[in-house]
Structure formats: structure tokens, C-alpha cells
Design an enzyme around this catalytic site. Structure first.
Site, PDB file in Angstrom:
ATOM      1  N   GLU A 320       0.837  -1.197   0.000  1.00 26.68           N
ATOM      2  CA  GLU A 320       0.000   0.000   0.000  1.00 26.68           C
ATOM      3  C   GLU A 320       0.875   1.251   0.000  1.00 26.68           C
ATOM      4  OE1 GLU A 320      -3.961   1.910   2.140  1.00 26.68           O
ATOM      5  OE2 GLU A 320      -2.852   0.345   3.202  1.00 26.68           O
ATOM      6  N   PHE A 405      -9.754  -9.581  -0.173  1.00 21.75           N
ATOM      7  CA  PHE A 405      -9.385 -10.836  -0.824  1.00 21.75           C
ATOM      8  C   PHE A 405     -10.109 -10.938  -2.163  1.00 21.75           C
ATOM      9  CE2 PHE A 405      -8.276 -13.556   3.197  1.00 21.75           C
ATOM     10  CZ  PHE A 405      -7.120 -12.818   3.350  1.00 21.75           C
TER      11      PHE A 405
END
Length: 417
Positions: A320, A405
Site C-alpha cells: 500500500e 481478498f
């Protein structure tokens, strides 16, 4: 800029509702968050002795019958209770009166990444121990992920667009973004949106533990969630709900509503890389962030604060950070970033709803909550993560990221109005 949209298409926030380990209402939650309090402790919802991860961020002393019909509370899963009651909070905060509204123009999108896991486990036990006739007739309505939206629509008489979104930990941000689009395209004037989750159950925790996704820092719960820190070893399960009332600016102004801020832009993307691991180049999340900025008509250097997904897992925080650098360039080192999961744990499908409320309150109070437990930063995570202590700042534009996910990415932008 987003202000070039006509008032009927500009979308604003007029109500907030939150339930989490740090508080069962927005004010308590926000006060504790800014103070750097941690809601993580040893799990009490079941005996965690034989589990690799024995800690979680529970909503303690939960008594849903105080806020909803006791019979409805018994019939519905804990996740639905959280979402329904947070939606009631948000609706009350908005000052809406359905006797003065057209129910056809009011919709609900409340998602859940996991759904009624406690119901699923309890009724499977009934099936295996007592036989099929002992499975509750409320099983299916209790466990499916769209039931909270339906239940709240019944409560207020909202006949507009209504569905649940399931995209793992990106769920609530997707719900908010899609609700924004519903209003922008003129299909509703008001949308109640966000996410709810209650997955601190033996089966869910065992399943995440088997993936080695959760922290095993059981001897020190308060420091177990440590996003961007060198010693992070996995996420901590949280639970609760974050629900917002969104309206067209035109509608909100016409009824004299209190307006928190504008939902300026939103975007979604997919890594198309791996079922659980984020793209190591950060391409998918970078695409979502860039497109959210484009949707809002906001230049990267206008974003002063970003609420990161920041799960405290080795891969997520590193990738990230890389994605943020790709999108913001030199400005990545000038903007402030924090992960409030260091205090709330990871609320999975509800994370984006609670973190959207964090962004809205940050704009309102001009303060950025901290990333606690950040004492030794990972060299790969070298940005300003507002370590350990909240910080006052002049905020106009803030952004929030959530990943799930399956490679799902979502990013949403809030702007002072």
C-alpha cells in the site's frame, strides 16, 4: 473540481452511525480514537485457548434489545444487529423524517464481507447434533449478507435501490461508492450505506489463523496491531458497523439538513493477481486511487490526509505504501497517512464504513487520528503515518482506501463543503 456538478448530482453526508470496540456511538468512538485508545483485548466471545490468535477487538457489553425490538434481535445475527442499530443512529443523526419523504426515493446498501457467521456455526451444530428438524427457520435470513439492508428498509419504509455488497474487506467502501453513484444518476435522493461485520467466531478465526494472516502477539493485545511497524505479524479481527446517510446536495439543502461534507469521488479496481496477496507492484490499488481522484476532480497534491487500509500484515502495508508513492509522487511525503486499525482491529467488510466516518470526523474537527504502536518503522514503510499521537491540521480533502481478498480495491474521497 467536483463543484462543477449540478447540485442534484453532488452527494453529501448528513448522518453518521458507528459501533465498534472503541464505542457504541460516533461520539464515544471518535473520542477514544483521537485519544489513541486501543479496543483490542483477549477474546471473550468464545474460549480462544487453542487458537493461534487469542485476541480481538470485540464490541463489549452488547445489548441489542436496548435499541431494537427484542424479538427481532433474537431472530437476527450479531452482524445484522450492528448494522441495523448503526443505521438507526445515522438516520436519527441526519434529522430525516420519512413522513416528509418519498419512500421510492430512499435506498439502502449495507454490505458484509462474511455475513451471519455465528448463525452459520450455531445452526450447523444443531444439524449435526440434533438433526435437520432442529435447524432454525430463521437461519437463511439471518446469515445472508443483504438482510441488514432489507431489514432497515422495512424499518423506515425505504423502497428505493436496496442490496448488499460482498467484496471482502472492500465491502463498505464499495457500498458507499455505489450509493454515491445511485444518487448521482438520479435513482434516489437519499441512500443509507456502509458495512457491518461480526466474524469473531471459532470457525472464522480458525480459518484466518490457518492462513497465518492473524497476529499471535497474544501476551500484549494493546500493541498487537501495529501497521507499518517493523515488527508487525498480522491483523487483529474487529467487529461492528459504520453507516452513513448520503443525500444529493440539492435535497439536503432544501430540507435544511446539517451537512458534514461532500462525497467527492470514488473508484474501484481489481489486482487480477492473486486470490489473497496484494499485487506487489501496487498497480491495482494505485488505479483505484487515481480514478477516485479523477472522479472527484481533485489533484493529488490537494489530499492532505489518507486513511490507509493498513492491516498490520507484512505484505499489505508495504505494497500500500508503494501504491501511495506511485499515485502521489513527491506529495506522498508531504501528506499525512494513518491506519486506525491499530486501535479498532480489522472490521473486514465493515472497515470501510467505520473508516469513512473517521474521514468525515477528521474534516469536521480538523484532526488526524494516529497510527498507534508505531515505534520502529519498517524501512519499506517510510511515509508520515501520524505515529502514536493525533495531530491537528487544516483539512479540506481526505481519502480512504480499502482492499479485499480476491484483489478488490476501493478508494473514496471526502471534501469539506
Amino acid at each position: 473540481m467536483s463543484t462543477t456538478l449540478p447540485p442534484s448530482q453532488r452527494v453529501v453526508v448528513t448522518g453518521l452511525g458507528a459501533i465498534a470496540s472503541l464505542g457504541q456511538d460516533v461520539d464515544t468512538f471518535w473520542k477514544n480514537l483521537v485519544a489513541g485508545q486501543c479496543g483490542i483485548d483477549r477474546t471473550t466471545l468464545f474460549d480462544p485457548t487453542n487458537f493461534a490468535c487469542q485476541i480481538s477487538a470485540e464490541v463489549r457489553d452488547w445489548q441489542p434489545e436496548k435499541f431494537m425490538d427484542p424479538k427481532e434481535a433474537r431472530r437476527n445475527d450479531r452482524y445484522t444487529q450492528f448494522g441495523f442499530i448503526a443505521a438507526k443512529q445515522a438516520f436519527k443523526d441526519s434529522g430525516l423524517d420519512m413522513t416528509k419523504e418519498d419512500g421510492d426515493r430512499v435506498g439502502v446498501i449495507i454490505g458484509s464481507g462474511i455475513g451471519g457467521m455465528k448463525t452459520y456455526e450455531d445452526q450447523l451444530k444443531n444439524l449435526f447434533d440434533k438433526g435437520p428438524r432442529k435447524v432454525s427457520p430463521f437461519t437463511i435470513p439471518s446469515l445472508i449478507g443483504n438482510i441488514c439492508s432489507g431489514l432497515f428498509a422495512i424499518e423506515i419504509g425505504a423502497r428505493g435501490p436496496n442490496f448488499g455488497i460482498v467484496s471482502a474487506c472492500a465491502t463498505a467502501t464499495h457500498a458507499l461508492g455505489e450509493a454515491m453513484h445511485v444518487i448521482r444518476r438520479g435513482d434516489a435522493d437519499i441512500m443509507i450505506a456502509g458495512g457491518a461485520e461480526a466474524a469473531i467466531t471459532p470457525f472464522a478465526v480458525a480459518s484466518f489463523c490457518s492462513m497465518k494472516a492473524m497476529s499471535t502477539r497474544n501476551d500484549d493485545p494493546k500493541t498487537s496491531s501495529r501497521p507499518f511497524s517493523l515488527g508487525r505479524d498480522g491483523f487483529i479481527m474487529g467487529e461492528g458497523a459504520g453507516i452513513l446517510v448520503l443525500e444529493s446536495l440539492e435535497h439536503a439543502q432544501k430540507r435544511g439538513a446539517k451537512i458534514y461534507c461532500e462525497v467527492a469521488g470514488y473508484a474501484a479496481s481489481c489486482d487480477a493477481f492473486h486470490i489473497t496477496q496484494p499485487d506487489p507492484d501496487g498497480k491495482g490499488l494505485a488505479l483505484a486511487m487515481r480514478n477516485a481522484l479523477k472522479s472527484a476532480g481533485v489533484a493529488p497534491e490537494e489530499v492532505e490526509y489518507l486513511n490507509a487500509h493498513g492491516t498490520s500484515t507484512p505484505y499489505n502495508d508495504k505494497f500500500e505504501t508503494l501504491a501511495i508513492k506511485k499515485v502521489f509522487g513527491d506529495h506522498a511525503r508531504k501528506m499525512a497517512i494513518s491506519s486506525t486499525k491499530s486501535m479498532t482491529g480489522h472490521l473486514l467488510g465493515a472497515a470501510g464504513g467505520v473508516e469513512a466516518i473517521v474521514c468525515v470526523k477528521a474534516l469536521q474537527d480538523q484532526v488526524m487520528p494516529p497510527t498507534i504502536n508505531l515505534h520502529e518503522a519498517d524501512p519499506d514503510c517510510d511515509l508520515d503515518y501520524v505515529p502514536n499521537t493525533a495531530r491537528s491540521a487544516k483539512l479540506t480533502t481526505v481519502q480512504s482506501n480499502n482492499l479485499g481478498f480476491g484483489g478488490q480495491n476501493s478508494s473514496i474521497i471526502f471534501r469539506k463543503i
